[in-house]
Design a protein around this motif. Structure first.
Motif, PDB file in Angstrom:
ATOM      1  N   LEU A 178     -22.265  13.400  -1.169  1.00 17.85           N
ATOM      2  CA  LEU A 178     -21.995  14.757  -1.652  1.00 17.85           C
ATOM      3  C   LEU A 178     -21.910  15.777  -0.527  1.00 17.85           C
ATOM      4  N   GLY A 179     -22.368  15.396   0.657  1.00 15.35           N
ATOM      5  CA  GLY A 179     -22.331  16.324   1.783  1.00 15.35           C
ATOM      6  C   GLY A 179     -23.693  16.652   2.362  1.00 15.35           C
ATOM      7  N   ALA A 180     -24.748  16.049   1.848  1.00 14.55           N
ATOM      8  CA  ALA A 180     -26.072  16.237   2.434  1.00 14.55           C
ATOM      9  C   ALA A 180     -26.115  15.525   3.781  1.00 14.55           C
ATOM     10  N   ARG A 181     -27.096  15.906   4.593  1.00 19.44           N
ATOM     11  CA  ARG A 181     -27.329  15.165   5.830  1.00 19.44           C
ATOM     12  C   ARG A 181     -28.825  14.957   5.990  1.00 19.44           C
ATOM     13  N   ARG A 182     -29.179  13.841   6.583  1.00 20.42           N
ATOM     14  CA  ARG A 182     -30.583  13.482   6.788  1.00 20.42           C
ATOM     15  C   ARG A 182     -31.148  14.337   7.912  1.00 20.42           C
ATOM     16  N   LEU A 183     -32.383  14.811   7.735  1.00 21.00           N
ATOM     17  CA  LEU A 183     -33.083  15.583   8.749  1.00 21.00           C
ATOM     18  C   LEU A 183     -34.279  14.789   9.264  1.00 21.00           C
ATOM     19  N   PRO A 184     -34.785  15.142  10.445  1.00 18.25           N
ATOM     20  CA  PRO A 184     -36.001  14.481  10.927  1.00 18.25           C
ATOM     21  C   PRO A 184     -37.148  14.737   9.962  1.00 18.25           C
ATOM     22  N   GLY A 185     -37.968  13.756   9.799  1.00 20.63           N
ATOM     23  CA  GLY A 185     -39.161  13.920   8.976  1.00 20.63           C
ATOM     24  C   GLY A 185     -39.088  13.146   7.680  1.00 20.63           C
ATOM     25  N   GLU A 186     -40.140  12.442   7.439  1.00 18.59           N
ATOM     26  CA  GLU A 186     -40.353  11.780   6.164  1.00 18.59           C
ATOM     27  C   GLU A 186     -41.817  11.429   6.104  1.00 18.59           C
ATOM     28  N   GLY A 187     -42.274  11.124   4.931  1.00 16.53           N
ATOM     29  CA  GLY A 187     -43.664  10.759   4.748  1.00 16.53           C
ATOM     30  C   GLY A 187     -43.775   9.728   3.659  1.00 16.53           C
ATOM     31  N   GLU A 188     -44.979   9.477   3.257  1.00 18.57           N
ATOM     32  CA  GLU A 188     -45.190   8.516   2.189  1.00 18.57           C
ATOM     33  C   GLU A 188     -44.652   9.116   0.894  1.00 18.57           C
ATOM     34  N   GLY A 189     -43.514   8.617   0.447  1.00 22.00           N
ATOM     35  CA  GLY A 189     -42.937   9.076  -0.806  1.00 22.00           C
ATOM     36  C   GLY A 189     -41.890  10.164  -0.707  1.00 22.00           C
ATOM     37  N   PHE A 190     -41.445  10.528   0.497  1.00 22.13           N
ATOM     38  CA  PHE A 190     -40.373  11.523   0.581  1.00 22.13           C
ATOM     39  C   PHE A 190     -39.568  11.360   1.870  1.00 22.13           C
ATOM     40  N   ARG A 191     -38.303  11.815   1.811  1.00 19.97           N
ATOM     41  CA  ARG A 191     -37.411  11.945   2.964  1.00 19.97           C
ATOM     42  C   ARG A 191     -36.797  13.334   2.921  1.00 19.97           C
ATOM     43  N   VAL A 192     -36.488  13.875   4.096  1.00 21.16           N
ATOM     44  CA  VAL A 192     -35.990  15.249   4.210  1.00 21.16           C
ATOM     45  C   VAL A 192     -34.488  15.238   4.499  1.00 21.16           C
ATOM     46  N   TYR A 193     -33.769  16.143   3.826  1.00 18.39           N
ATOM     47  CA  TYR A 193     -32.314  16.264   3.958  1.00 18.39           C
ATOM     48  C   TYR A 193     -31.957  17.742   4.037  1.00 18.39           C
ATOM     49  N   ALA A 194     -30.709  18.006   4.368  1.00 16.66           N
ATOM     50  CA  ALA A 194     -30.167  19.364   4.295  1.00 16.66           C
ATOM     51  C   ALA A 194     -28.974  19.337   3.352  1.00 16.66           C
ATOM     52  N   ASP A 195     -28.831  20.397   2.562  1.00 18.78           N
ATOM     53  CA  ASP A 195     -27.638  20.526   1.736  1.00 18.78           C
ATOM     54  C   ASP A 195     -26.466  20.906   2.646  1.00 18.78           C
ATOM     55  N   PRO A 196     -25.251  21.031   2.122  1.00 19.76           N
ATOM     56  CA  PRO A 196     -24.096  21.310   2.985  1.00 19.76           C
ATOM     57  C   PRO A 196     -24.183  22.610   3.778  1.00 19.76           C
ATOM     58  N   VAL A 197     -25.044  23.549   3.365  1.00 18.03           N
ATOM     59  CA  VAL A 197     -25.176  24.805   4.078  1.00 18.03           C
ATOM     60  C   VAL A 197     -26.362  24.779   5.051  1.00 18.03           C
ATOM     61  N   GLY A 198     -27.229  23.785   4.949  1.00 16.26           N
ATOM     62  CA  GLY A 198     -28.356  23.650   5.860  1.00 16.26           C
ATOM     63  C   GLY A 198     -29.731  23.855   5.252  1.00 16.26           C
ATOM     64  N   HIS A 199     -29.816  24.146   3.932  1.00 15.57           N
ATOM     65  CA  HIS A 199     -31.116  24.306   3.286  1.00 15.57           C
ATOM     66  C   HIS A 199     -31.792  22.938   3.160  1.00 15.57           C
ATOM     67  N   PRO A 200     -33.035  22.807   3.609  1.00 18.62           N
ATOM     68  CA  PRO A 200     -33.744  21.536   3.465  1.00 18.62           C
ATOM     69  C   PRO A 200     -34.103  21.251   2.003  1.00 18.62           C
ATOM     70  N   PHE A 201     -34.115  19.971   1.663  1.00 19.57           N
ATOM     71  CA  PHE A 201     -34.662  19.511   0.389  1.00 19.57           C
ATOM     72  C   PHE A 201     -35.196  18.112   0.612  1.00 19.57           C
ATOM     73  N   CYS A 202     -36.067  17.675  -0.283  1.00 19.21           N
ATOM     74  CA  CYS A 202     -36.652  16.345  -0.165  1.00 19.21           C
ATOM     75  C   CYS A 202     -36.271  15.494  -1.364  1.00 19.21           C
ATOM     76  N   LEU A 203     -35.971  14.237  -1.090  1.00 21.28           N
ATOM     77  CA  LEU A 203     -35.877  13.247  -2.143  1.00 21.28           C
ATOM     78  C   LEU A 203     -37.232  12.544  -2.168  1.00 21.28           C
ATOM     79  N   CYS A 204     -37.869  12.533  -3.344  1.00 22.42           N
ATOM     80  CA  CYS A 204     -39.229  12.036  -3.489  1.00 22.42           C
ATOM     81  C   CYS A 204     -39.274  10.888  -4.485  1.00 22.42           C
ATOM     82  N   TRP A 205     -40.163   9.975  -4.246  1.00 22.57           N
ATOM     83  CA  TRP A 205     -40.384   8.864  -5.173  1.00 22.57           C
ATOM     84  C   TRP A 205     -41.867   8.571  -5.205  1.00 22.57           C
ATOM     85  N   ASP A 206     -42.308   7.953  -6.286  1.00 21.60           N
ATOM     86  CA  ASP A 206     -43.741   7.608  -6.430  1.00 21.60           C
ATOM     87  C   ASP A 206     -43.997   6.208  -5.983  1.00 21.60           C
TER      88      ASP A 206
END
Length: 122
Positions: free
Chosen positions: A94-122
């Motif tokens: 969709l145009g997201a890009r992976r950013l540095p940083g992840e932890g137990e249960g999440f990874r960090v991304y940026a939307d096409p404009v650069g706003h960070p968001f996390c994809l999370c799982w249990d």
């Protein structure tokens, strides 16, 4: 309680384009936005129904630069997913890009404009 959350508002250069990204990422319908006006677009339900994401035009937006404290993330969304690998592939398409940083249960991304968001799982 003083009030209820109406919308999370995200500043961006092109509200319609960023709303389209989040509509696909989250499966939220367009509920407000004049097709002739690109200054304000809302996804989700009517006021009082959650979730609602609004996109407001900010032509000179200075995008966040994760994890630089000089240009902090300003806000971020956590998005729960069942399959992180499939979700990552779809978000990147969709145009997201992976950013540095992840932890137990999440990874960090940026939307096409650069706003960070996390994809999370249990």
């Amino acid at each position: 309680m003083i009030g209820q959350l109406r919308s999370v508002v995200i500043d961006c250069p092109d509200p319609r384009a960023l709303a389209a990204f989040y509509a696909e990422l989250l499966g939220l319908p367009l509920v407000e936005g004049d097709p002739e006006d690109n200054e304000w677009v809302v996804l989700g339900g009517p006021p009082g129904h959650q979730p609602r994401l609004a996109f407001q035009q900010a032509i000179d937006l200075r995008a966040p630069d994760w994890p630089d404290p000089e240009r902090p993330q300003q806000f971020h969304l956590d998005v729960t997913v069942d399959d992180i690998e499939a979700a990552e592939k779809a978000a990147l398409a969709l145009g997201a890009r992976r950013l540095p940083g992840e932890g137990e249960g999440f990874r960090v991304y940026a939307d096409p404009v650069g706003h960070p968001f996390c994809l999370c799982w249990d």
